[in-house]
Enzyme design. Structure first.
Site, PDB file in Angstrom:
ATOM      1  N   ASP A  87      -6.182   7.794  -8.274  1.00  0.00           N
ATOM      2  CA  ASP A  87      -5.759   6.395  -8.174  1.00  0.00           C
ATOM      3  C   ASP A  87      -6.786   5.503  -7.489  1.00  0.00           C
ATOM      4  O   ASP A  87      -6.748   4.291  -7.634  1.00  0.00           O
ATOM      5  CB  ASP A  87      -4.471   6.300  -7.335  1.00  0.00           C
ATOM      6  CG  ASP A  87      -3.276   6.855  -8.071  1.00  0.00           C
ATOM      7  OD1 ASP A  87      -3.318   6.887  -9.311  1.00  0.00           O
ATOM      8  OD2 ASP A  87      -2.309   7.248  -7.404  1.00  0.00           O
ATOM      9  N   HIS A 129      -1.336   3.692   2.682  1.00  0.00           N
ATOM     10  CA  HIS A 129      -1.294   5.079   2.188  1.00  0.00           C
ATOM     11  C   HIS A 129      -2.460   5.945   2.666  1.00  0.00           C
ATOM     12  O   HIS A 129      -2.365   7.166   2.590  1.00  0.00           O
ATOM     13  CB  HIS A 129      -1.289   5.112   0.652  1.00  0.00           C
ATOM     14  CG  HIS A 129      -0.046   4.555   0.035  1.00  0.00           C
ATOM     15  ND1 HIS A 129       1.210   5.015   0.349  1.00  0.00           N
ATOM     16  CD2 HIS A 129       0.124   3.568  -0.880  1.00  0.00           C
ATOM     17  CE1 HIS A 129       2.111   4.328  -0.351  1.00  0.00           C
ATOM     18  NE2 HIS A 129       1.481   3.438  -1.104  1.00  0.00           N
ATOM     19  N   GLY A 137      -3.417   6.292  -3.029  1.00  0.00           N
ATOM     20  CA  GLY A 137      -2.677   5.137  -3.538  1.00  0.00           C
ATOM     21  C   GLY A 137      -3.380   3.799  -3.353  1.00  0.00           C
ATOM     22  O   GLY A 137      -2.782   2.858  -2.831  1.00  0.00           O
ATOM     23  N   ASP A 166       7.074  -2.607   2.057  1.00  0.00           N
ATOM     24  CA  ASP A 166       6.497  -2.311   0.744  1.00  0.00           C
ATOM     25  C   ASP A 166       7.474  -1.410  -0.030  1.00  0.00           C
ATOM     26  O   ASP A 166       8.206  -0.633   0.570  1.00  0.00           O
ATOM     27  CB  ASP A 166       5.169  -1.571   0.976  1.00  0.00           C
ATOM     28  CG  ASP A 166       4.292  -1.468  -0.260  1.00  0.00           C
ATOM     29  OD1 ASP A 166       3.335  -2.251  -0.353  1.00  0.00           O
ATOM     30  OD2 ASP A 166       4.568  -0.598  -1.124  1.00  0.00           O
ATOM     31  N   HIS A 168       6.787   1.118  -1.663  1.00  0.00           N
ATOM     32  CA  HIS A 168       6.374   2.514  -1.487  1.00  0.00           C
ATOM     33  C   HIS A 168       6.449   2.910  -0.004  1.00  0.00           C
ATOM     34  O   HIS A 168       6.225   2.075   0.871  1.00  0.00           O
ATOM     35  CB  HIS A 168       4.939   2.711  -1.975  1.00  0.00           C
ATOM     36  CG  HIS A 168       4.720   2.336  -3.409  1.00  0.00           C
ATOM     37  ND1 HIS A 168       4.385   1.058  -3.792  1.00  0.00           N
ATOM     38  CD2 HIS A 168       4.796   3.073  -4.546  1.00  0.00           C
ATOM     39  CE1 HIS A 168       4.264   1.018  -5.119  1.00  0.00           C
ATOM     40  NE2 HIS A 168       4.516   2.216  -5.599  1.00  0.00           N
ATOM     41  N   ASP A 255       5.685  -5.551  -3.624  1.00  0.00           N
ATOM     42  CA  ASP A 255       6.087  -4.805  -4.828  1.00  0.00           C
ATOM     43  C   ASP A 255       7.565  -4.432  -4.833  1.00  0.00           C
ATOM     44  O   ASP A 255       8.047  -3.834  -5.799  1.00  0.00           O
ATOM     45  CB  ASP A 255       5.197  -3.571  -5.065  1.00  0.00           C
ATOM     46  CG  ASP A 255       4.956  -2.767  -3.800  1.00  0.00           C
ATOM     47  OD1 ASP A 255       5.623  -3.028  -2.783  1.00  0.00           O
ATOM     48  OD2 ASP A 255       4.086  -1.879  -3.838  1.00  0.00           O
ATOM     49  N   TYR A 299       2.260  -6.062  -7.766  1.00  0.00           N
ATOM     50  CA  TYR A 299       1.454  -5.875  -8.966  1.00  0.00           C
ATOM     51  C   TYR A 299       1.809  -6.806 -10.115  1.00  0.00           C
ATOM     52  O   TYR A 299       1.273  -6.675 -11.201  1.00  0.00           O
ATOM     53  CB  TYR A 299       1.518  -4.391  -9.377  1.00  0.00           C
ATOM     54  CG  TYR A 299       1.076  -3.529  -8.216  1.00  0.00           C
ATOM     55  CD1 TYR A 299      -0.272  -3.429  -7.902  1.00  0.00           C
ATOM     56  CD2 TYR A 299       1.994  -2.925  -7.356  1.00  0.00           C
ATOM     57  CE1 TYR A 299      -0.703  -2.714  -6.791  1.00  0.00           C
ATOM     58  CE2 TYR A 299       1.578  -2.210  -6.238  1.00  0.00           C
ATOM     59  CZ  TYR A 299       0.231  -2.115  -5.968  1.00  0.00           C
ATOM     60  OH  TYR A 299      -0.185  -1.427  -4.859  1.00  0.00           O
TER      61      TYR A 299
HETATM   62 ZN   LIG Z   1       3.512  -0.422  -2.661  1.00  0.00          ZN
END
Ligand SMILES: [Zn+2]
Ligand SMILES: [Zn+2]
Length: 375
Positions: A87, A129, A137, A166, A168, A255, A299
């Site tokens: 990634d 991350h 990430g 976030d 994630h 996101d 995104y």
């Molecule tokens: Zn994220």
């Protein structure tokens, strides 16, 4: 709200760029800055733009390992290679670009700690991350984690709140400080059963001295404003009042917004307004207003600039009007080849019974696990 609110910005922040095909595009940050400016927010007396500086090698080493930092330097000169499983590709100058992202968050921290600013926002930051020894990430160096280490070593801060909203899980920060009692880490995210990085479950509550100080709120996909804000209220104010932070960091990844290209939550600008407003009020109640806001994921280009404009305005105690300036819409169309958003604010999302129940279960499971651990 006595002091000023800073926006850390420089064109060079856009150098953190994996190329036009990669989902993490620096255009998100540029469109955010331009929307904030075109709404007249930078003309307010309470707002100030501050320039970033690159973090030094020594500062990056506060969190990252020597071998990994050397690897990034080498790949950065070469301009190719993968920094993780796939990634996060290296690009020419990636060492300098990611050092500037870290430095921008450190400038925000220093301005707030010195009292020159009350609050500050680094939209290019929030790269949560990255782990001490590896990228992950889309994150090469972990700016919130380096800032936490900097606050501890430079300012001897013993109580830091890190809230991560976030979509994630902020695994790099949470596991980086998993046994550290100086960090109360609260992370709201889409469940790891559905989304990268697949971690952040309610039984992960920290270890040793830090047991009860790592709080994971693992949300079902499709969670909307109503269920999210209910969970936030049940967990965050109490935990912060018990912990008594000296400074608060908020990773404000966009996101979690509905229609994000990589995640599946259904949040609107209302959540970002409410969360930042509550954190702002708690910062004034508990730690002289010391509050840092960092960017993160996000995104869908029509959403991220609006989410961060609303978040930054709320941080500065402002409430901009709902219209999107024509000049910005034109810039958006040319840069993205997409239709520009029509309004700054979204219509808030409600939740069905099933989602409300699932989110309430996630909260009660966390509270059961915490038991009497939280202090
Ligand atoms: Zn994220
Ligand atoms: Zn304030």
């Amino acid at each position: 709200m006595a002091g000023k609110t800073g926006l850390v910005w420089d064109e060079r922040s856009l150098d953190y760029d994996f190329g036009p095909e990669h989902p993490l595009r620096p255009l998100r940050v540029k469109l955010t800055y331009d929307l904030i400016r075109s709404k007249g927010i930078l003309d307010q007396n309470s707002v100030q733009v501050v320039k970033p500086r690159p973090a030094s090698r020594e500062e990056i080493l506060l969190f990252h390992g020597e071998d990994y930092v050397r690897l990034v330097e080498q790949y950065s000169k070469k301009g190719s290679g993968l920094l993780d499983m796939g990634d996060t590709p290296a690009f020419k100058g990636c060492y300098e670009a990611t050092s500037l992202v870290v430095g921008a968050s450190m400038v925000a921290a220093d301005e707030v700690m010195s009292g020159r600013l009350s609050h500050a926002f680094n939209p290019s930051g929030g790269l949560h991350h990255a782990h001490p020894e590896r990228a992950s990430g889309f994150c090469i160096f972990n700016d919130p984690a380096v800032v936490i280490a900097h606050l501890k070593s430079r300012y001897k801060v013993k109580h830091i709140v890190y809230l991560d909203i976030d979509a994630h899980h902020g695994d790099g920060v949470m596991y980086g400080y998993y046994d550290d009692p100086a960090v109360l880490d609260i992370d709201f995210h889409e469940s790891g059963n559905f989304l990268f990085p697949g971690t952040g479950f309610p039984d992960e509550i920290g270890k040793g001295e830090a047991k009860g100080l790592k709080l994971n709120v693992s949300l079902p996909p499709s969670t909307g404003d109503e269920a999210y804000l209910e969970a936030f209220q049940q967990i965050v104010p109490d935990a912060l009042r018990k912990f008594r932070p000296e400074i608060i960091l908020v990773q404000c990844g966009a996101d979690g917004h509905m229609d994000d290209r990589l995640a599946h939550l259904r949040l609107t600008t209302k959540v970002y307004t409410e969360v930042v407003r509550h954190m702002h009020d708690l910062a004034h109640e508990l730690c002289n207003g010391k509050l840092l806001l960092l960017g993160g994921g996000g995104y869908t280009l029509a959403n991220v600039p609006r989410v961060w404009t609303v978040a930054f305005s709320t941080l500065a105690g402002l409430k901009p009007t709902d219209d999107i300036p024509l000049q910005w819409s034109k810039e958006f169309e040319i840069a993205t080849q997409e239709d520009p958003p029509l309004k700054l604010y979204d219509k808030p999302t409600l939740d069905d019974e099933k989602t409300l129940k699932e989110v309430r279960n996630a909260v009660s499971e966390l509270q059961t696990n915490l038991g009497n651990e939280i202090r």
